[in-house]
Design an enzyme around this catalytic site. Structure first.
Site, mmCIF file in Angstrom:
data_model
loop_
_atom_site.group_PDB
_atom_site.id
_atom_site.type_symbol
_atom_site.label_atom_id
_atom_site.label_comp_id
_atom_site.label_asym_id
_atom_site.label_seq_id
_atom_site.Cartn_x
_atom_site.Cartn_y
_atom_site.Cartn_z
ATOM 1 N N GLU A 94 -5.937 6.558 3.236
ATOM 2 C CA GLU A 94 -5.603 6.318 4.643
ATOM 3 C C GLU A 94 -6.187 7.423 5.523
ATOM 4 O O GLU A 94 -5.848 8.599 5.339
ATOM 5 C CB GLU A 94 -4.085 6.276 4.831
ATOM 6 C CG GLU A 94 -3.451 5.070 4.167
ATOM 7 C CD GLU A 94 -1.960 4.942 4.454
ATOM 8 O OE1 GLU A 94 -1.363 4.000 3.930
ATOM 9 O OE2 GLU A 94 -1.395 5.789 5.190
ATOM 10 N N ASP A 130 11.045 2.779 9.585
ATOM 11 C CA ASP A 130 10.838 2.386 8.197
ATOM 12 C C ASP A 130 11.422 0.990 7.997
ATOM 13 O O ASP A 130 12.195 0.492 8.819
ATOM 14 C CB ASP A 130 11.523 3.392 7.261
ATOM 15 C CG ASP A 130 10.580 4.554 6.930
ATOM 16 O OD1 ASP A 130 9.371 4.314 6.763
ATOM 17 O OD2 ASP A 130 11.063 5.697 6.833
HETATM 18 C C1 LIG Z 1 0.735 2.716 8.211
HETATM 19 C C2 LIG Z 1 2.184 2.399 8.007
HETATM 20 C C3 LIG Z 1 2.802 2.726 6.801
HETATM 21 C C4 LIG Z 1 4.129 2.424 6.594
HETATM 22 N N1 LIG Z 1 4.726 2.768 5.412
HETATM 23 C C5 LIG Z 1 6.027 2.490 5.220
HETATM 24 C C6 LIG Z 1 6.690 2.858 4.017
HETATM 25 O O1 LIG Z 1 6.080 3.438 3.117
HETATM 26 N N2 LIG Z 1 8.009 2.560 3.874
HETATM 27 C C7 LIG Z 1 8.698 1.908 4.853
HETATM 28 O O2 LIG Z 1 9.891 1.649 4.688
HETATM 29 N N3 LIG Z 1 8.096 1.531 6.016
HETATM 30 C C8 LIG Z 1 6.790 1.810 6.210
HETATM 31 N N4 LIG Z 1 6.183 1.455 7.394
HETATM 32 C C9 LIG Z 1 6.977 0.808 8.422
HETATM 33 C C10 LIG Z 1 7.053 -0.709 8.270
HETATM 34 O O3 LIG Z 1 5.741 -1.209 8.104
HETATM 35 C C11 LIG Z 1 7.678 -1.244 9.540
HETATM 36 O O4 LIG Z 1 9.009 -0.793 9.618
HETATM 37 C C12 LIG Z 1 7.749 -2.766 9.605
HETATM 38 O O5 LIG Z 1 6.525 -3.372 9.308
HETATM 39 C C13 LIG Z 1 8.159 -3.126 11.002
HETATM 40 O O6 LIG Z 1 8.351 -4.517 11.089
HETATM 41 P P1 LIG Z 1 8.118 -5.222 12.478
HETATM 42 O O7 LIG Z 1 8.465 -6.670 12.292
HETATM 43 O O8 LIG Z 1 8.767 -4.472 13.556
HETATM 44 O O9 LIG Z 1 6.558 -5.048 12.768
HETATM 45 P P2 LIG Z 1 5.310 -5.618 11.968
HETATM 46 O O10 LIG Z 1 5.533 -5.626 10.519
HETATM 47 O O11 LIG Z 1 4.122 -4.908 12.529
HETATM 48 O O12 LIG Z 1 5.290 -7.144 12.437
HETATM 49 C C14 LIG Z 1 4.968 -7.514 13.761
HETATM 50 C C15 LIG Z 1 4.267 -8.854 13.659
HETATM 51 O O13 LIG Z 1 4.054 -9.380 14.956
HETATM 52 C C16 LIG Z 1 2.772 -9.970 14.957
HETATM 53 N N5 LIG Z 1 2.271 -10.033 16.319
HETATM 54 C C17 LIG Z 1 2.055 -8.999 17.178
HETATM 55 N N6 LIG Z 1 1.598 -9.456 18.341
HETATM 56 C C18 LIG Z 1 1.495 -10.802 18.219
HETATM 57 C C19 LIG Z 1 1.073 -11.848 19.083
HETATM 58 N N7 LIG Z 1 0.657 -11.597 20.331
HETATM 59 N N8 LIG Z 1 1.094 -13.125 18.622
HETATM 60 C C20 LIG Z 1 1.511 -13.408 17.366
HETATM 61 N N9 LIG Z 1 1.939 -12.468 16.505
HETATM 62 C C21 LIG Z 1 1.919 -11.182 16.931
HETATM 63 C C22 LIG Z 1 1.913 -9.059 14.099
HETATM 64 O O14 LIG Z 1 0.762 -9.728 13.642
HETATM 65 C C23 LIG Z 1 2.900 -8.734 12.982
HETATM 66 O O15 LIG Z 1 2.810 -9.668 11.937
HETATM 67 C C24 LIG Z 1 4.859 1.767 7.603
HETATM 68 C C25 LIG Z 1 4.240 1.437 8.827
HETATM 69 C C26 LIG Z 1 2.922 1.769 9.024
HETATM 70 C C27 LIG Z 1 2.297 1.432 10.360
#
Ligand SMILES: Cc1cc2nc3c(=O)[nH]c(=O)nc-3n(C[C@H](O)[C@H](O)[C@H](O)COP(=O)(O)OP(=O)(O)OC[C@H]3O[C@@H](n4cnc5c(N)ncnc54)[C@H](O)[C@@H]3O)c2cc1C
Length: 274
Positions: A199, A249
Site C-alpha cells: 500500500e 473500522d
Molecule cells: C485503506 C483502508 C484500509 C482499511 N482497513 C481496515 C481494517 O484492516 N480493519 C477494519 O476493521 N477496517 C478497515 N478499514 C475500514 C473499513 O473499510 C470501513 O470501515 C468500511 O468499509 C466502511 O463502510 P462504509 O459502508 O461506510 O463505506 P464503504 O465500504 O466505502 O462503502 C461505501 C459504498 O458506497 C458506494 N458509493 C459511493 N458513492 C456512490 C454513488 N454515488 N453511487 C453509488 N454507490 C456509491 C461505494 O462504491 C461503496 O461501495 C479500512 C479502510 C480503508 C480505506
C-alpha cells in the site's frame, strides 16, 4: 512489551514505563511531533511514528496539528495483537460472502452512480441511505473535502508464506509503502503461492479513490456545514465513512449502522402510535 524489549531490552512494565517517562516532551504540544513525543517519548516516536506519519499524510509531523492524535495506546503486556478487543476476526469467506447472504432476496443494482439517477432511485423508497461522499451529494458547492488515497501493488510470490502474518507495517522511510498485506493469513488458506499487496499512500487526485479523511480544521469546518445541510433532509440518511467524513473500522461502522437502524425504527414506531 515485545516492542519495548526490542527497543530497550526492558523486561517489566515498570521498566518500560520509566523509559517512556524519561523521554517524554513536557511542554504544551504545538504540533503533531510534540504531541506524540509528549505521549510516547523519543524512541517510540522516532522508530514507529515519525516516518510512518510522513508517508501516510505526505507531510512532516511538525507541520501537522497536535489535535490529530489525542492518545497513542500503549499496552504493557506481551500480547502482540494490534487490537485489544476480546473478540477479533473477519467473517468466514470475507465480507463479500457476508453481504451476499444478507442481500439474498433483495434487489441489487450494481454499476449505477446514485447521483446520476437520484430522482428516479429516490422515488423507490421513503428513505434513502446514502453512503457516498457528502460533498459530492451536494455537488461540491461549498468546496471539496480533502482525502488521502492509496495505490495498491499486487504481486504473486512463489512461496507458501511470505511474511508470516496478514499485515506488516513498514514504519521507516526506507520503503515508500506503509504496509504489506498477505491475504492468505486472514483465513489460513493453504496454497503453494501467496498474494501480497503493498500500500502506497498518495494524494487524492480526482481519479483516485478517497480513503482517509484529512481531519484538519478547514475540512472539519467544511464537513460540519455539509452535515447541517444533510440534517435538513429527513428523507436521506447520510451514513458511513464517506458520508460522515470519518475513518471508521469495520466494527465501528457496523455498530453505527445498527444504532442508526434502531433509532430509525423507533422514530417510525413513534409516528405510527401518535
Ligand atoms: C485503506 C483502508 C484500509 C482499511 N482497513 C481496515 C481494517 O484492516 N480493519 C477494519 O476493521 N477496517 C478497515 N478499514 C475500514 C473499513 O473499510 C470501513 O470501515 C468500511 O468499509 C466502511 O463502510 P462504509 O459502508 O461506510 O463505506 P464503504 O465500504 O466505502 O462503502 C461505501 C459504498 O458506497 C458506494 N458509493 C459511493 N458513492 C456512490 C454513488 N454515488 N453511487 C453509488 N454507490 C456509491 C461505494 O462504491 C461503496 O461501495 C479500512 C479502510 C480503508 C480505506
Amino acid at each position: 512489551m515485545n516492542t519495548f524489549y526490542e527497543l530497550w531490552q526492558t523486561r517489566t512494565p515498570s521498566e518500560a514505563r520509566s523509559k517512556i517517562e524519561s523521554q517524554r516532551f513536557l511542554g504544551e504540544p504545538s504540533n503533531l511531533e510534540e504531541q506524540a513525543l509528549s505521549l510516547v517519548g523519543k524512541d517510540i516516536y522516532e522508530t514507529l511514528i515519525k516516518d510512518y506519519t510522513r508517508k501516510q499524510w505526505g507531510k512532516d509531523p511538525r507541520d501537522l496539528p497536535a489535535f490529530i492524535i489525542k492518545r497513542l495506546p500503549l499496552r504493557f503486556t506481551y500480547n502482540n495483537n494490534y487490537f485489544s478487543d476480546r473478540y477479533q476476526g473477519i467473517p468466514i469467506g470475507g465480507y463479500t460472502a457476508l453481504f451476499e447472504t444478507m442481500l439474498q432476496g433483495i434487489e441489487v443494482r450494481l454499476n449505477i452512480d446514485f447521483l446520476d439517477a437520484r430522482s428516479e432511485l429516490s422515488r423507490l423508497a421513503r428513505k434513502v441511505v446514502y453512503t457516498g461522499c457528502i460533498d459530492q451529494y451536494f455537488d461540491y458547492d461549498l468546496g471539496h473535502l480533502d482525502y488521502r488515497s492509496l495505490d495498491f501493488e499486487n504481486e504473486v510470490v512463489e512461496t507458501d508464506n511470505f511474511q508470516g502474518n496478514a499485515v506488516i507495517n513498514y514504519c521507516d522511510s526506507r520503503e515508500a509503502f506503509t504496509r504489506i498485506i498477505e491475504h492468505k493469513h486472514f483465513e489460513a488458506s493453504a496454497s503453494e503461492v501467496t498474494v501480497i499487496t503493498r500500500e502506497y499512500p498518495r494524494p487524492c487526485t480526482p481519479e483516485a479513490i478517497p480513503y482517509y479523511p484529512i481531519n484538519d480544521l478547514h475540512n472539519q469546518s467544511l464537513y460540519r456545514q455539509y452535515q447541517e445541510r444533510g440534517r435538513a433532509m429527513p428523507n436521506v440518511i447520510f451514513g458511513g465513512r464517506l458520508s460522515e467524513y470519518k475513518y471508521m473500522d469495520m466494527h465501528v461502522v457496523i455498530e453505527s449502522a445498527m444504532n442508526r437502524f434502531r433509532s430509525e425504527v423507533r422514530s417510525e414506531e413513534r409516528q405510527h402510535s401518535a
